[in-house]
Scaffold this active site. Structure first.
Site, PDB file in Angstrom:
ATOM      1  N   THR A   8       0.852  -1.197   0.000  1.00 16.96           N
ATOM      2  CA  THR A   8       0.000   0.000   0.000  1.00 16.96           C
ATOM      3  C   THR A   8       0.884   1.243   0.000  1.00 16.96           C
ATOM      4  OG1 THR A   8      -1.955   1.017   1.027  1.00 16.96           O
ATOM      5  CG2 THR A   8      -0.250   0.184   2.525  1.00 16.96           C
ATOM      6  N   ASN A   9       0.309   2.400   0.230  1.00 16.42           N
ATOM      7  CA  ASN A   9       1.086   3.629   0.387  1.00 16.42           C
ATOM      8  C   ASN A   9       0.421   4.451   1.486  1.00 16.42           C
ATOM      9  OD1 ASN A   9      -0.949   5.486  -0.840  1.00 16.42           O
ATOM     10  ND2 ASN A   9      -0.563   4.175  -2.608  1.00 16.42           N
ATOM     11  N   SER A  10       1.019   5.573   1.835  1.00 14.93           N
ATOM     12  CA  SER A  10       0.542   6.281   3.024  1.00 14.93           C
ATOM     13  C   SER A  10      -0.465   7.399   2.717  1.00 14.93           C
ATOM     14  CB  SER A  10       1.723   6.834   3.811  1.00 14.93           C
ATOM     15  OG  SER A  10       2.529   7.602   2.946  1.00 14.93           O
TER      16      SER A  10
ATOM     17  N   ALA B  34      -4.577   7.505  -4.614  1.00  9.38           N
ATOM     18  CA  ALA B  34      -3.192   7.064  -4.818  1.00  9.38           C
ATOM     19  C   ALA B  34      -3.251   5.556  -5.039  1.00  9.38           C
ATOM     20  CB  ALA B  34      -2.342   7.417  -3.613  1.00  9.38           C
TER      21      ALA B  34
END
Ligand code: CTP
Length: 220
Positions: A33-35, A99
């Site tokens: 995932t990403n933040s 995102a």
């Protein structure tokens, strides 16, 4: 955009906003995932709804509360986000603020991956479907306005313009994610909105303020 082009004519406009990160599962307990917090996308959905646009928000995992007057669909993966996008079609306005993870594991392991005897493990990845590109290239039901985001760390305007052309969107909102003050989980943002040939800057301010400016520009 809509007012200027005389598209509104008392018609109730419909918008679709994507927001937040996606999760790409490796096995039942692990994912990539990403933040992204989802804040900017949620605020844009909130602003559009406040301006009277019938708004659907398709959100990846986010801690944020549902904005009022917005239909919220929560998903985990890019594939699910893509499916929900197709289900909630057609719309007049699409804003892709999510995102989305660019890639996912080539193979999902149904059972938790156990330790092996070597000291390495290989993970093959493949690209996810590009939701923004799908929307922009959808000839029969293309939204009248498609807005993408470009999170860049360098050569921001140049890369953002290239992204706008590559993904066939009408506008692209560029931001500098190398600056932690306006980064992924911050309450603040500073952006450049690139339209056909023009660049409009919104200086650092709350994401709610930036969202209001973007929504206003969409309606006007
Ligand atoms: N996007 C999308 N679906 C994807 C990937 C991206 O809808 N699978 C959208 C994002 O919501 C955003 C825009 O595309 O509006 C920019 O995404 P980005 O990941 O920055 O673009 P890339 O094509 O991956 O370019 P880069 O090489 O900079 O990663």
């Amino acid at each position: 955009y809509f007012f200027e082009r005389n598209i509104i004519k008392n018609k109730k406009l419909k918008a679709l906003v994507t927001a937040g990160p996606t999760r790409e599962y490796i096995d039942p307990v692990r994912y990539i995932t990403n933040s992204s917090s989802g804040k900017q996308g949620y605020e844009i959905a909130r602003s559009l709804a406040k301006f009277g646009v019938k708004t659907t928000l398709i959100s990846g995992p986010s801690k944020l509360k549902n904005p009022e007057e917005v239909k919220v669909i929560r998903v985990e993966t890019a594939d699910q986000m893509y499916m929900e996008t197709k289900k909630n079609f057609p719309v007049d306005i699409a804003v892709c603020a999510a995102a989305v993870c660019d890639f996912k594991p080539d193979e999902y392991k149904k059972e938790k991956i156990k330790k092996n005897n070597e000291n390495k493990i290989n993970l093959n990845l493949k690209y996810n479907v590009d939701i923004l590109e799908f929307l922009s290239k959808n000839n029969s039901q293309r939204p009248k306005l498609v807005v993408g985001f470009a999170a860049e760390t360098n050569n921001i305007l140049k890369f953002a313009k290239e992204k706008k052309n590559r993904k066939y969107c009408d506008w692209i909102v560029a931001n500098d994610v190398s600056n932690p003050e306006i980064g992924f989980d911050s309450d603040f943002n500073a952006v450049s909105i690139i339209t056909s040939g023009k660049v409009e800057k919104i200086e650092k301010n709350l994401k709610s303020y930036v969202a209001n400016k973007i929504a206003r520009k969409i309606i006007d």
